[in-house]
Design an enzyme around this catalytic site. Structure first.
Site, short mmCIF file in Angstrom:
data_model
loop_
_atom_site.label_atom_id
_atom_site.label_comp_id
_atom_site.label_asym_id
_atom_site.label_seq_id
_atom_site.Cartn_x
_atom_site.Cartn_y
_atom_site.Cartn_z
N GLY A 142 1.77 49.59 19.19
CA GLY A 142 1.35 50.63 18.21
C GLY A 142 0.65 51.28 19.52
N GLU A 195 -7.05 47.04 27.36
CA GLU A 195 -6.56 45.93 26.62
C GLU A 195 -7.37 44.87 27.09
OE1 GLU A 195 -4.03 44.84 23.77
OE2 GLU A 195 -5.12 43.04 24.37
N CYS A 247 2.20 40.80 17.94
CA CYS A 247 3.90 40.61 18.76
C CYS A 247 4.29 39.59 19.18
CB CYS A 247 4.58 41.51 18.14
SG CYS A 247 6.06 41.71 18.14
N CYS A 255 6.03 37.45 16.62
CA CYS A 255 6.72 37.98 16.57
C CYS A 255 7.71 36.92 16.87
CB CYS A 255 7.47 39.17 16.32
SG CYS A 255 6.41 40.28 15.58
N LYS A 271 7.47 32.90 17.57
CA LYS A 271 7.69 32.54 16.34
C LYS A 271 8.93 31.94 16.22
CE LYS A 271 8.65 34.90 13.01
NZ LYS A 271 7.58 35.57 12.62
N ALA A 312 -13.12 48.26 25.27
CA ALA A 312 -13.36 49.22 25.20
C ALA A 312 -14.38 49.98 23.84
CB ALA A 312 -12.34 50.92 24.75
N TYR A 370 4.06 35.46 4.29
CA TYR A 370 5.08 35.24 5.60
C TYR A 370 4.08 34.59 6.43
CZ TYR A 370 7.02 40.13 5.62
OH TYR A 370 8.15 41.54 5.05
N ILE A 371 3.97 33.97 7.24
CA ILE A 371 3.66 33.33 8.56
C ILE A 371 3.17 31.87 7.19
CG2 ILE A 371 1.24 32.40 10.01
CD1 ILE A 371 0.32 35.32 10.14
N GLU A 405 7.10 30.78 7.27
CA GLU A 405 7.43 30.24 8.68
C GLU A 405 7.44 29.52 9.22
OE1 GLU A 405 6.98 34.40 10.67
OE2 GLU A 405 8.63 35.12 9.16
N ARG A 414 4.74 36.46 -2.69
CA ARG A 414 4.54 37.37 -3.92
C ARG A 414 4.22 38.77 -3.33
NH1 ARG A 414 -0.27 40.23 -5.06
NH2 ARG A 414 -1.64 39.02 -3.00
N HIS A 444 36.46 39.16 7.14
CA HIS A 444 36.75 38.17 6.78
C HIS A 444 36.22 36.81 7.76
CE1 HIS A 444 37.46 35.01 3.81
NE2 HIS A 444 38.61 35.79 4.16
N GLU A 450 30.05 39.82 4.48
CA GLU A 450 31.27 40.65 3.62
C GLU A 450 30.91 40.63 1.40
OE1 GLU A 450 35.31 39.13 3.44
OE2 GLU A 450 34.24 37.09 3.86
P1 NDP Z 1 0.11 37.42 3.99
O1 NDP Z 1 -0.64 38.59 2.91
O2 NDP Z 1 1.92 37.71 3.93
O3 NDP Z 1 -0.08 36.15 2.73
C1 NDP Z 1 -1.25 35.50 2.81
C2 NDP Z 1 -0.96 34.24 1.87
O4 NDP Z 1 -2.24 33.65 1.48
C3 NDP Z 1 -0.73 34.68 0.34
O5 NDP Z 1 -0.25 33.68 0.34
C4 NDP Z 1 -2.04 34.67 -0.07
O6 NDP Z 1 -1.82 34.20 -1.61
C5 NDP Z 1 -2.81 33.24 0.56
N1 NDP Z 1 -4.40 33.83 0.63
C6 NDP Z 1 -4.42 34.55 0.56
N2 NDP Z 1 -6.06 34.54 0.52
C7 NDP Z 1 -6.29 32.69 -0.18
C8 NDP Z 1 -7.75 32.49 0.02
N3 NDP Z 1 -8.82 32.54 0.03
N4 NDP Z 1 -7.15 31.23 -0.33
C9 NDP Z 1 -5.62 30.23 -0.22
N5 NDP Z 1 -4.99 31.40 -0.09
C10 NDP Z 1 -5.10 32.42 -0.31
O7 NDP Z 1 -0.62 37.05 4.96
P2 NDP Z 1 -0.06 36.17 6.43
O8 NDP Z 1 -1.27 35.55 6.89
O9 NDP Z 1 1.41 35.43 5.92
O10 NDP Z 1 0.47 37.30 7.40
C11 NDP Z 1 -0.19 38.75 7.60
C12 NDP Z 1 0.85 40.10 7.63
O11 NDP Z 1 1.57 39.32 8.60
C13 NDP Z 1 2.51 39.49 6.47
O12 NDP Z 1 1.65 39.88 4.93
C14 NDP Z 1 3.40 40.89 7.46
O13 NDP Z 1 2.98 41.76 6.99
C15 NDP Z 1 2.93 40.58 8.76
N6 NDP Z 1 3.82 39.30 9.18
C16 NDP Z 1 5.26 39.68 9.62
C17 NDP Z 1 6.37 38.45 9.84
C18 NDP Z 1 7.52 39.34 9.68
O14 NDP Z 1 8.36 39.95 9.76
N7 NDP Z 1 8.76 38.42 9.88
C19 NDP Z 1 6.24 37.66 10.18
C20 NDP Z 1 4.75 37.10 10.00
C21 NDP Z 1 3.63 37.61 9.53
P3 NDP Z 1 -1.36 35.43 -2.75
O15 NDP Z 1 -0.33 35.83 -2.55
O16 NDP Z 1 -2.12 34.93 -3.85
O17 NDP Z 1 -2.93 36.87 -2.15
#
Ligand code: NDP
Length: 448
Positions: free
Chosen positions: A14, A33, A41, A46, A49, A113, A175-176, A179, A202, A433, A438
């Site tokens: 950003g 920075e 990223c 990104c 990864k 900063a 996500y993380i 992945e 979720r 095809h 498709e």
């Molecule tokens: P997310 O918010 O996607 O997932 C966090 C996970 O950790 C959820 O499953 C959550 O469970 C769980 N969690 C949270 N708190 C606790 C806890 N105290 N104990 C146990 N489990 C817990 O975060 P990520 O860290 O995976 O990624 C951050 C963000 O970065 C993503 O939301 C996404 O926006 C971005 N990202 C995008 C990617 C892409 O575009 N491919 C790749 C990586 C990151 P619950 O669901 O039950 O709350």
């Protein structure tokens, strides 16, 4: 230093976009920075990864090649070489970012900063006056509290991990977590993943969640649902993880991927009146103004949608408002996204559950199949494609896919959704095809 029109704090997606675009509009711009340019990223998200995801795919590609007639000695994986090559490529990108900024005439300041007053920023002892300030400081991995949490790693440390973790425990279901679980499984780790809820990812469509979870298990991830880590302890050469249900597990490394929190403290923001919300994110209005209107914020630090392309779009709105025609808006509906699990998820629009709540009667089209490639590869990987259609208007509300290159495929369909395409438009589109994509234009019968 001379006063500037815009001071950008943070050289991630950003911040760099805003600084460059503002300078191209003729504004005097400085950017601070403290780390490597490109932010999460480029350096810790990104890009590295995705490079590691490519690396992980080669393992199975070699195995799958046998069905196509290839044979030879089993290849060996060199973790050190992958890390080295990644680091070289990331350094090249850091240089590209620096060139882009300097080339656009942005004054680059290396250091942290801090706001000294509402218009004065200090970086390494030097003070700059700014008419506008943009905070684009991103976020950082959040670590939950548990005994031994200091022994766990976050995604920040995974890229340079030494030695390669033969046994990896992943905590989280977002996500993380998903992945990294599949990427490290693909690279050769024995991966166990604990997720506290009933199903991973979720917020995604329920069919997608169940389908990808099953595919992840096929890729070798030992996925344990309704399970969480209670404590971690070092024991001889390994780590002993104890689950909340008392079960134990011996591993070499533990990754906690439990969300990312905004980097909004320590900048002097609150002292000048910038309000943070209960999650520590900067509160902004629809034009990204904070509670101090000449201080703006975009990206992960405002914690709306933590995605690079969203931060870029937000930055463009800010620059347009400050130095352009002020007509640009951002629409948070229909943001496509991919999860680079193995196989990938690609999705845009509403999940079936969201659509049912907002639109009532739906038609659901779903197709599950073995991709052509895997008729010979010996892989049991399957793909899922799903369309969520509003029965009353025929509009396609959601496009969901699990399968190879799902991100690449869904990007194009995101344009169709943005344009308000109906199912009839999908039906009138000729397929390419033989492709997996498709399938999205050839699904005729809604599921019962
Ligand atoms: P997310 O918010 O996607 O997932 C966090 C996970 O950790 C959820 O499953 C959550 O469970 C769980 N969690 C949270 N708190 C606790 C806890 N105290 N104990 C146990 N489990 C817990 O975060 P990520 O860290 O995976 O990624 C951050 C963000 O970065 C993503 O939301 C996404 O926006 C971005 N990202 C995008 C990617 C892409 O575009 N491919 C790749 C990586 C990151 P619950 O669901 O039950 O709350």
């Amino acid at each position: 230093m001379e006063p500037v029109d815009l001071f950008v704090i943070g050289g991630g997606s950003g911040g760099v976009r805003a600084a460059r675009m503002a300078a191209q509009h003729g504004a005097r711009v400085a950017l601070a920075e403290s780390g490597a340019l490109g932010g999460t990223c480029v350096n810790l998200g990104c890009i590295p990864k995705k490079l590691y995801s490519y690396a992980a795919h080669y393992g199975e590609a070699f195995e799958e090649s046998h069905g196509f007639g290839w044979s030879g000695p089993a290849p060996a994986f060199d973790w050190a070489r992958l890390k080295r090559n990644r680091a070289i490529e990331i350094m090249r990108l850091n240089g590209v970012y620096e060139k882009l900024l300097v080339g656009a005439g942005v004054q680059l300041m290396r250091g942290s900063a801090t706001l000294r007053d509402p218009h004065t920023i200090e970086v390494g002892g030097e003070r700059v006056r700014a008419a506008h300030i943009l905070v684009a400081t991103g976020g950082a991995p959040h670590r939950p509290e548990f005994p031994g949490q200091e022994l766990a790693l976050t995604s920040n440390e995974m890229f340079d991990l030494e030695p390669f973790p033969r046994r990896l425990l992943v905590i989280g279901g977002g996500y993380i977590a998903c992945e990294f679980a599949t990427i490290f499984a693909g690279l050769g780790s024995r991966v166990t993943q604990l997720y506290r809820g009933a199903q991973v990812l979720r917020g995604f469509d329920d069919d997608v969640r169940a389908f990808v979870a099953a595919e992840m298990v096929k890729k070798g991830v030992d996925l344990r649902l309704n399970a969480n880590l209670a404590s971690l302890r070092r024991e001889l050469g390994s780590l002993k993880a104890t689950r909340e249900d008392g079960g134990t597990l011996e591993v070499d490394a533990v990754l906690v991927a439990t969300g990312r929190w905004p980097n909004a403290t320590g900048l002097g923001l609150e002292a000048v009146g910038v309000q943070l919300n209960e999650h520590g994110a900067i509160v902004v209005d629809e034009e990204f103004r904070t509670t101090v209107p000449h201080i703006l914020a975009v990206g992960d630090v405002i914690d709306r949608v933590q995605l690079t392309p969203v931060a870029l779009a937000e930055a463009m709105v800010v620059v347009d408002r400050l130095f352009g025609e002020g007509r640009r808006r951002i629409d948070y509906d229909n943001i496509p996204t991919a999860v680079f699990t193995h196989p990938n998820i690609g999705t845009v629009g509403l999940t079936e559950a969201q659509a049912r709540e907002r639109h009532g009667r739906l038609r659901i089209y779903r197709s599950e199949f073995r991709p052509l490639k895997h008729t010979l590869s010996g892989s049991t990987e399957r793909s899922l494609m799903k369309l969520v259609v509003d029965d009353a208007t025929d509009r396609v509300l959601g496009v969901h896919m699990v399968g190879a290159e799902a991100g690449e495929i869904v990007q194009g369909f995101a344009v169709a959704l943005k344009a308000g395409a109906t199912k009839a438009v999908f039906d009138a589109t000729i397929g390419i095809h033989p492709t997996a994509a498709e399938e999205f234009v050839t699904m005729r019968e809604p599921v019962a």
